[in-house]
Design a protein around this motif. Structure first.
Motif, PDB file in Angstrom:
ATOM      1  N   MET A 112      29.117  45.058  59.241  1.00  0.00           N
ATOM      2  CA  MET A 112      30.014  45.685  58.254  1.00  0.00           C
ATOM      3  C   MET A 112      29.195  46.293  57.116  1.00  0.00           C
ATOM      4  O   MET A 112      28.174  45.746  56.724  1.00  0.00           O
ATOM      5  CB  MET A 112      30.986  44.654  57.685  1.00  0.00           C
ATOM      6  N   THR A 113      29.670  47.386  56.592  1.00  0.00           N
ATOM      7  CA  THR A 113      28.957  48.036  55.482  1.00  0.00           C
ATOM      8  C   THR A 113      29.788  47.957  54.216  1.00  0.00           C
ATOM      9  O   THR A 113      31.013  48.108  54.250  1.00  0.00           O
ATOM     10  CB  THR A 113      28.703  49.525  55.793  1.00  0.00           C
ATOM     11  N   THR A 114      29.102  47.718  53.097  1.00  0.00           N
ATOM     12  CA  THR A 114      29.781  47.773  51.803  1.00  0.00           C
ATOM     13  C   THR A 114      30.019  49.233  51.471  1.00  0.00           C
ATOM     14  O   THR A 114      29.092  50.044  51.516  1.00  0.00           O
ATOM     15  CB  THR A 114      28.919  47.110  50.715  1.00  0.00           C
ATOM     16  N   GLU A 115      31.273  49.542  51.178  1.00  0.00           N
ATOM     17  CA  GLU A 115      31.657  50.928  50.875  1.00  0.00           C
ATOM     18  C   GLU A 115      32.447  50.956  49.591  1.00  0.00           C
ATOM     19  O   GLU A 115      32.944  49.935  49.108  1.00  0.00           O
ATOM     20  CB  GLU A 115      32.592  51.463  51.977  1.00  0.00           C
ATOM     21  N   ARG A 116      32.606  52.193  49.087  1.00  0.00           N
ATOM     22  CA  ARG A 116      33.540  52.436  47.993  1.00  0.00           C
ATOM     23  C   ARG A 116      34.597  53.428  48.465  1.00  0.00           C
ATOM     24  O   ARG A 116      34.302  54.320  49.276  1.00  0.00           O
ATOM     25  CB  ARG A 116      32.817  53.010  46.776  1.00  0.00           C
ATOM     26  N   THR A 117      35.791  53.289  47.929  1.00  0.00           N
ATOM     27  CA  THR A 117      36.871  54.229  48.245  1.00  0.00           C
ATOM     28  C   THR A 117      37.669  54.522  46.987  1.00  0.00           C
ATOM     29  O   THR A 117      37.671  53.725  46.046  1.00  0.00           O
ATOM     30  CB  THR A 117      37.764  53.667  49.380  1.00  0.00           C
ATOM     31  N   LEU A 118      38.325  55.684  46.993  1.00  0.00           N
ATOM     32  CA  LEU A 118      39.132  56.080  45.837  1.00  0.00           C
ATOM     33  C   LEU A 118      40.587  55.746  46.138  1.00  0.00           C
ATOM     34  O   LEU A 118      41.126  56.142  47.185  1.00  0.00           O
ATOM     35  CB  LEU A 118      38.950  57.579  45.575  1.00  0.00           C
ATOM     36  N   VAL A 163      37.777  45.980  42.214  1.00  0.00           N
ATOM     37  CA  VAL A 163      37.967  47.158  41.368  1.00  0.00           C
ATOM     38  C   VAL A 163      36.682  47.337  40.564  1.00  0.00           C
ATOM     39  O   VAL A 163      36.334  46.478  39.745  1.00  0.00           O
ATOM     40  CB  VAL A 163      39.173  46.981  40.427  1.00  0.00           C
ATOM     41  N   VAL A 164      35.962  48.436  40.800  1.00  0.00           N
ATOM     42  CA  VAL A 164      34.689  48.657  40.096  1.00  0.00           C
ATOM     43  C   VAL A 164      34.774  49.795  39.081  1.00  0.00           C
ATOM     44  O   VAL A 164      33.831  50.029  38.322  1.00  0.00           O
ATOM     45  CB  VAL A 164      33.511  48.890  41.078  1.00  0.00           C
ATOM     46  N   ALA A 165      35.904  50.506  39.053  1.00  0.00           N
ATOM     47  CA  ALA A 165      36.160  51.528  38.027  1.00  0.00           C
ATOM     48  C   ALA A 165      37.661  51.755  38.021  1.00  0.00           C
ATOM     49  O   ALA A 165      38.329  51.596  39.052  1.00  0.00           O
ATOM     50  CB  ALA A 165      35.432  52.824  38.336  1.00  0.00           C
ATOM     51  N   ALA A 166      38.220  52.120  36.865  1.00  0.00           N
ATOM     52  CA  ALA A 166      39.662  52.364  36.791  1.00  0.00           C
ATOM     53  C   ALA A 166      39.982  53.237  35.593  1.00  0.00           C
ATOM     54  O   ALA A 166      39.325  53.156  34.553  1.00  0.00           O
ATOM     55  CB  ALA A 166      40.426  51.047  36.678  1.00  0.00           C
ATOM     56  N   ARG A 167      40.987  54.083  35.748  1.00  0.00           N
ATOM     57  CA  ARG A 167      41.510  54.842  34.610  1.00  0.00           C
ATOM     58  C   ARG A 167      42.949  55.241  34.902  1.00  0.00           C
ATOM     59  O   ARG A 167      43.343  55.440  36.041  1.00  0.00           O
ATOM     60  CB  ARG A 167      40.666  56.086  34.305  1.00  0.00           C
ATOM     61  N   GLN A 191      41.640  54.055  40.756  1.00  0.00           N
ATOM     62  CA  GLN A 191      40.569  53.062  40.766  1.00  0.00           C
ATOM     63  C   GLN A 191      39.631  53.279  41.942  1.00  0.00           C
ATOM     64  O   GLN A 191      40.010  53.853  42.960  1.00  0.00           O
ATOM     65  CB  GLN A 191      41.096  51.616  40.767  1.00  0.00           C
ATOM     66  N   VAL A 192      38.414  52.796  41.751  1.00  0.00           N
ATOM     67  CA  VAL A 192      37.433  52.754  42.828  1.00  0.00           C
ATOM     68  C   VAL A 192      37.407  51.320  43.339  1.00  0.00           C
ATOM     69  O   VAL A 192      37.264  50.375  42.555  1.00  0.00           O
ATOM     70  CB  VAL A 192      36.034  53.174  42.346  1.00  0.00           C
ATOM     71  N   LEU A 193      37.588  51.168  44.649  1.00  0.00           N
ATOM     72  CA  LEU A 193      37.551  49.850  45.282  1.00  0.00           C
ATOM     73  C   LEU A 193      36.262  49.722  46.067  1.00  0.00           C
ATOM     74  O   LEU A 193      35.859  50.664  46.767  1.00  0.00           O
ATOM     75  CB  LEU A 193      38.739  49.692  46.238  1.00  0.00           C
ATOM     76  N   GLY A 218      29.931  58.661  36.857  1.00  0.00           N
ATOM     77  CA  GLY A 218      29.376  57.636  37.738  1.00  0.00           C
ATOM     78  C   GLY A 218      30.092  56.307  37.583  1.00  0.00           C
ATOM     79  O   GLY A 218      30.916  56.128  36.675  1.00  0.00           O
ATOM     80  N   VAL A 219      29.791  55.382  38.469  1.00  0.00           N
ATOM     81  CA  VAL A 219      30.431  54.059  38.492  1.00  0.00           C
ATOM     82  C   VAL A 219      29.346  53.004  38.405  1.00  0.00           C
ATOM     83  O   VAL A 219      28.366  53.057  39.147  1.00  0.00           O
ATOM     84  CB  VAL A 219      31.249  53.890  39.801  1.00  0.00           C
ATOM     85  N   CYS A 220      29.508  52.063  37.471  1.00  0.00           N
ATOM     86  CA  CYS A 220      28.498  51.011  37.283  1.00  0.00           C
ATOM     87  C   CYS A 220      28.410  50.130  38.526  1.00  0.00           C
ATOM     88  O   CYS A 220      29.415  49.865  39.178  1.00  0.00           O
ATOM     89  CB  CYS A 220      28.877  50.106  36.120  1.00  0.00           C
ATOM     90  N   PRO A 221      27.209  49.620  38.849  1.00  0.00           N
ATOM     91  CA  PRO A 221      27.082  48.649  39.921  1.00  0.00           C
ATOM     92  C   PRO A 221      27.872  47.389  39.585  1.00  0.00           C
ATOM     93  O   PRO A 221      28.036  47.044  38.410  1.00  0.00           O
ATOM     94  CB  PRO A 221      25.588  48.344  39.963  1.00  0.00           C
TER      95      PRO A 221
END
Ligand code: RTP
Ligand code: MG
Length: 142
Positions: free
Chosen positions: A1-7, A34-38, A75-77, A136-139
């Protein structure tokens, strides 16, 4: 499995029914972070640009009208197979076909007002994340 981000977007009808927390809770319960949100109210220009791939389709005007009808939560998941996992949790685009227990089965009002958006591939996720989070999105802290 790979760690991914999605919108992910909680669409105006779900925000209006006070379901932000319930929907975010489903992502978290499934192991997505949730690694970013607005929260914002999209302009016609923003909604048209975001859904540019659907320009010219019969549902486009209705889609833009809906997406600009009220605030959305974006949000970015992040997590294992985040793109596919998010789409599983959302359920089928047409809520009439969405499996019981999915976000769209529980919070959609119609085919158009279907409660949530999720990127459809890692490549589109990257483009959509940059659209809403150009800084950008913080780690994530682990
Ligand atoms: P989304 O992009 O919002 O995550 O949805 P999706 O991939 O499951 O579906 P897509 O084909 O990309 O369609 C984008 C959004 O347009 C609205 N739609 N309405 N009434 C209709 O025939 C129709 N078809 C699509 C929905 O809001 C859909 O999520
Ligand atoms: Mg789509």
């Amino acid at each position: 499995m790979t760690t991914e981000r999605t919108l992910s977007i909680i669409k105006p009808n779900a925000v209006a029914k006070n379901a932000i927390g319930a929907i975010l809770g489903r992502f978290e319960a499934a192991g997505l972070h949730v690694v970013a949100a607005r929260m914002l109210h999209l302009s016609r220009e923003q909604a048209s640009a975001f859904y540019a791939i659907h320009q010219g389709k019969p549902f486009f005007e209705e889609l833009v009208g809906f997406m600009t009808s009220g605030p959305v939560m974006v949000q970015v998941l992040e997590g294992d197979d985040a793109v596919a996992k998010n789409r599983d949790i959302m359920g089928a685009t047409n809520p009439a076909n969405a499996a019981p227990g999915t976000i769209r089965a529980d919070f959609a009002d119609s085919f158009t007002e279907n409660a949530a958006h999720g990127s459809d591939a890692p490549e589109t996720a990257e483009i959509e994340i940059a659209f809403f989070f150009p800084e950008g999105v913080c780690p994530r802290t682990r």
